[in-house]
Design a protein around this motif. Structure first.
Motif, PDB file in Angstrom:
ATOM      1  N   HIS A  82       0.796  -1.223   0.000  1.00  0.00           N
ATOM      2  CA  HIS A  82       0.000   0.000   0.000  1.00  0.00           C
ATOM      3  C   HIS A  82       0.837   1.285   0.000  1.00  0.00           C
ATOM      4  CE1 HIS A  82      -3.666  -2.282   1.785  1.00  0.00           C
ATOM      5  NE2 HIS A  82      -3.747  -2.190   0.474  1.00  0.00           N
ATOM      6  N   ALA A 102       3.552  -0.130   5.404  1.00  0.00           N
ATOM      7  CA  ALA A 102       3.187   0.191   4.024  1.00  0.00           C
ATOM      8  C   ALA A 102       4.420   0.231   3.128  1.00  0.00           C
ATOM      9  CB  ALA A 102       2.461   1.537   3.976  1.00  0.00           C
ATOM     10  N   ASP A 148      -3.611   4.175  -1.918  1.00  0.00           N
ATOM     11  CA  ASP A 148      -4.434   3.072  -1.419  1.00  0.00           C
ATOM     12  C   ASP A 148      -5.122   3.441  -0.109  1.00  0.00           C
ATOM     13  OD1 ASP A 148      -3.560   0.797  -3.301  1.00  0.00           O
ATOM     14  OD2 ASP A 148      -1.640   1.559  -2.545  1.00  0.00           O
ATOM     15  N   ARG A 149      -4.445   4.271   0.668  1.00  0.00           N
ATOM     16  CA  ARG A 149      -4.949   4.666   1.972  1.00  0.00           C
ATOM     17  C   ARG A 149      -4.654   6.152   2.205  1.00  0.00           C
ATOM     18  NH1 ARG A 149      -6.675   0.210   1.196  1.00  0.00           N
ATOM     19  NH2 ARG A 149      -6.593  -1.601   2.599  1.00  0.00           N
ATOM     20  N   GLY A 171     -10.248   1.945  -1.848  1.00  0.00           N
ATOM     21  CA  GLY A 171      -9.332   2.433  -0.829  1.00  0.00           C
ATOM     22  C   GLY A 171     -10.033   2.853   0.453  1.00  0.00           C
TER      23      GLY A 171
END
Length: 217
Positions: A82, A102, A148-149, A171
């Motif tokens: 991510h 991540a 993604d986040r 997401g």
């Protein structure tokens, strides 16, 4: 007991305390164990580094209590693939924790002093997958999107469209929603094909998300 032994014992007790407060994700607990919170606090507040309390930092900002950092991190359900955008670098502690979970972490703050200090801490810790930028957090960072986040560590009454647009389909975004200087609601948003789906997580208090870049700090 040497200073290093004392620090290890202090951090072990710190992790046990987080488990007692409901943090169960082993990877998240390990990330918090790896990041020395003492490095991110004012030296005069060192004795409070591993207490579950929010602490003041420069530029009139605050550093969230570890249990909240852990809960927000846990909500992101991170994997090693991510890419994460953090709005509100602050001390850099949250970004440092994210870096152990991540692939890439991009963090932004409106205060030049906070960004500079965080960059130094990241370098001291050898964190090569974290990049800190000075900028307007309400605009995000389109040049590095999509993410993604996204995690927002300052409160607003609604999500800014620019940030939602920079979140990948499927997401997750975690943010405190509510008025400044009042109790807010920490919410987890999932970006689905039909729009954002929100889930309330807990009551929180964060400094407000202010647009623009500070001109003096």
């Amino acid at each position: 007991m040497s200073d290093s032994d004392a620090e290890r014992a202090e951090r072990a007790a710190f992790i046990l305390g987080l488990r007692g407060r409901g943090i169960r994700d082993v990877a998240v607990l390990r990330a918090l164990e790896l990041v020395p919170r003492a490095l991110f606090v004012d030296p005069t507040l060192r004795r409070h580094a591993y207490e579950d309390v929010a602490l003041p930092i420069a530029c009139g900002q605050t550093m969230s209590q570890p249990s909240l950092v852990a809960a927000m991190t846990e909500a992101l359900a991170l994997t090693a693939e991510h890419a994460v955008l953090e709005i509100g670098t602050g001390s850099g502690y949250q970004a440092a924790v994210l870096s152990h979970l991540a692939s890439q972490v991009v963090t932004m703050d409106r205060y030049r002093a906070l960004v500079s200090e965080a960059q130094v801490r990241f370098k001291v810790l050898g964190l090569r997958n974290v990049t800190a930028f000075l900028g307007d957090g309400t605009l995000g960072l389109p040049a590095r999107a999509p993410f993604d986040r996204i995690i927002i560590t300052a409160a607003g009454t609604e999500l800014h469209k620019a940030l939602v647009d920079q979140l990948k389909p499927g997401g997750l975004l975690v943010a405190p929603i509510g008025e400044a200087r009042q109790v807010q609601t920490l919410r987890l948003f999932t970006k689905e094909a039909t729009g954002l789906v929100a889930k309330d997580l807990m009551a929180v208090r964060f400094v407000p998300l202010v647009p623009g870049v500070a001109t003096t700090l």
